[in-house]
Design a protein around this motif. Structure first.
Motif, PDB file in Angstrom:
ATOM      1  N   VAL A  83      -2.994   7.311 -11.787  1.00 19.54           N
ATOM      2  CA  VAL A  83      -3.545   6.051 -12.323  1.00 19.54           C
ATOM      3  C   VAL A  83      -4.290   6.319 -13.628  1.00 19.54           C
ATOM      4  N   LEU A  84      -5.059   7.404 -13.651  1.00 23.73           N
ATOM      5  CA  LEU A  84      -5.794   7.763 -14.866  1.00 23.73           C
ATOM      6  C   LEU A  84      -4.832   8.045 -16.012  1.00 23.73           C
ATOM      7  N   SER A  85      -3.762   8.778 -15.713  1.00 24.86           N
ATOM      8  CA  SER A  85      -2.747   9.071 -16.728  1.00 24.86           C
ATOM      9  C   SER A  85      -2.115   7.777 -17.237  1.00 24.86           C
ATOM     10  N   PHE A  86      -1.827   6.851 -16.311  1.00 23.89           N
ATOM     11  CA  PHE A  86      -1.214   5.566 -16.654  1.00 23.89           C
ATOM     12  C   PHE A  86      -2.120   4.763 -17.577  1.00 23.89           C
ATOM     13  N   VAL A  87      -3.405   4.677 -17.215  1.00 22.52           N
ATOM     14  CA  VAL A  87      -4.363   3.893 -17.999  1.00 22.52           C
ATOM     15  C   VAL A  87      -4.557   4.485 -19.395  1.00 22.52           C
ATOM     16  N   ALA A 107       3.890   8.425  -8.655  1.00 21.53           N
ATOM     17  CA  ALA A 107       3.082   7.863  -7.565  1.00 21.53           C
ATOM     18  C   ALA A 107       3.808   7.987  -6.226  1.00 21.53           C
ATOM     19  N   SER A 108       5.097   7.630  -6.189  1.00 24.09           N
ATOM     20  CA  SER A 108       5.877   7.731  -4.947  1.00 24.09           C
ATOM     21  C   SER A 108       6.154   9.188  -4.579  1.00 24.09           C
ATOM     22  N   ILE A 109       6.333  10.031  -5.598  1.00 24.92           N
ATOM     23  CA  ILE A 109       6.571  11.458  -5.354  1.00 24.92           C
ATOM     24  C   ILE A 109       5.354  12.082  -4.683  1.00 24.92           C
ATOM     25  N   CYS A 113       7.679   3.738  -1.607  1.00 21.54           N
ATOM     26  CA  CYS A 113       8.547   4.048  -2.741  1.00 21.54           C
ATOM     27  C   CYS A 113       8.668   2.877  -3.722  1.00 21.54           C
ATOM     28  N   ILE A 114       7.890   1.821  -3.508  1.00 22.28           N
ATOM     29  CA  ILE A 114       7.998   0.651  -4.375  1.00 22.28           C
ATOM     30  C   ILE A 114       7.618   0.966  -5.819  1.00 22.28           C
ATOM     31  N   ALA A 115       6.649   1.865  -6.010  1.00 22.92           N
ATOM     32  CA  ALA A 115       6.250   2.239  -7.371  1.00 22.92           C
ATOM     33  C   ALA A 115       7.416   2.901  -8.106  1.00 22.92           C
ATOM     34  N   PHE A 116       8.193   3.697  -7.369  1.00 19.25           N
ATOM     35  CA  PHE A 116       9.352   4.364  -7.966  1.00 19.25           C
ATOM     36  C   PHE A 116      10.352   3.327  -8.478  1.00 19.25           C
ATOM     37  N   THR A 117      10.612   2.305  -7.674  1.00 22.31           N
ATOM     38  CA  THR A 117      11.558   1.255  -8.062  1.00 22.31           C
ATOM     39  C   THR A 117      11.046   0.478  -9.274  1.00 22.31           C
ATOM     40  N   THR A 120      -5.920  11.848  -4.120  1.00 22.06           N
ATOM     41  CA  THR A 120      -6.258  12.720  -5.247  1.00 22.06           C
ATOM     42  C   THR A 120      -5.212  12.644  -6.347  1.00 22.06           C
ATOM     43  N   PHE A 121      -3.948  12.806  -5.974  1.00 24.32           N
ATOM     44  CA  PHE A 121      -2.888  12.820  -6.979  1.00 24.32           C
ATOM     45  C   PHE A 121      -2.578  11.423  -7.530  1.00 24.32           C
ATOM     46  N   VAL A 122      -2.630  10.422  -6.662  1.00 26.97           N
ATOM     47  CA  VAL A 122      -2.348   9.064  -7.130  1.00 26.97           C
ATOM     48  C   VAL A 122      -3.428   8.579  -8.090  1.00 26.97           C
TER      49      VAL A 122
END
Length: 276
Positions: A127-131, A92-94, A46-50, A121-123
């Motif tokens: 990442v692609l969406s983030f970039v 990412a955490s979800i 859950c670190i990405a969520f924080t 797959t989802f992460v």
């Protein structure tokens, strides 16, 4: 490439100081709570969520600074990019939570996507969406406003499609496990149903927010959303604050691997026999 004149206004309004302060403090409080929960439960996935919470804080600081700097690019970039990317970190955490739910109830065979590939797959989509969205800031700085808008809309579209497939995957899994319960899902102490409902709620809120953002950028600077500040707070800020509250209240820490429950087939079977 056209250089942006120094007198160019990046905002159609002067960002509200009270609104920026309120949401900065709100996300600060929520991020502190999530940080405490993260370290207390050691739920490291859950670190990405924080971190997403910290992004929100930085974003609203940017809006606060922008009140008296509507012609300065720095605050505009900080405010937009950090608030825009924060939900991607939440996602990412979800996504990782669903994999934990499926493993915690021994339902790997019921998942429409192999669990070993599900999270990846989802992460990776995340990442692609983030970039893609992240590159919009550099395009804006270089003066490619049209391409910057395309990057944002493209990244948001990827996120929307990813969440739609994720939702469908979770719903199919829930239907299958209710039709064919595993011994593990009958054991008290594994709140898999609450965790699923939590995922549905936060995913729906992020999807609504993504749809709003796509509409906002498609309509452009002359559109109603970008010309009125209240739309951002109602359709982005408030939903994301609710996402943080809901995720905190139903924190997936109990889905952590437990030697007394997860993988203990004899215990699971005895409980199943007792109630079946």
């Amino acid at each position: 490439m056209e250089l942006i004149p120094r007198s160019y206004k990046f905002w159609n309004y002067a960002p509200s100081i009270p609104a920026a302060v309120i949401f900065m403090l709100l996300f600060l409080a929520l991020t502190v709570l999530h940080s405490w929960k993260l370290f207390k439960t050691r739920t490291w996935f859950c670190i990405a969520f924080t971190i997403g919470g910290f992004f929100q804080i930085i974003g609203y600081i940017g809006r606060l600074v922008a009140h008296n700097n509507t012609t300065t690019m720095g605050p505009y970039i900080v405010a937009n990019i950090f608030i825009l990317l924060s939900p991607t970190l939440f996602a990412a955490s979800i996504y990782m939570t669903l994999g934990r739910i499926i493993r915690s109830v021994g339902g790997e065979h019921l998942s429409v996507i192999r669990v070993s590939r599900l999270t990846k797959t989802f992460v990776w989509g995340d990442v692609l969406s983030f970039v893609v969205q992240g590159n919009s800031s550099s395009l804006s700085v270089l003066g490619y406003e049209t391409w910057a808008k395309v990057a944002v809309v493209g990244g948001l579209a990827i996120q929307l499609v990813s969440f739609s497939i994720f939702w469908l995957t979770a719903i199919i899994f829930e239907k299958r496990i209710r039709r064919s319960p595993t011994p593990e899902c009958l054991i008290p102490g594994i709140p898999w149903q609450k965790a699923l409902y939590m995922l549905y709620a936060v995913s729906a809120l992020i999807m609504i927010r993504s749809i709003f953002r796509i509409i906002e950028y498609v309509l452009g600077n002359d559109g109603y959303p970008l010309a009125h500040e209240w739309t951002l707070y109602i359709f982005d800020s408030v939903p994301m604050a609710i996402v943080m509250v809901v995720f905190f209240l139903w924190y997936p820490s109990e889905l952590q691997k437990n030697k007394d429950i997860e993988g203990n087939i004899p215990l699971a079977q005895s409980y199943s026999n007792l109630h079946g």
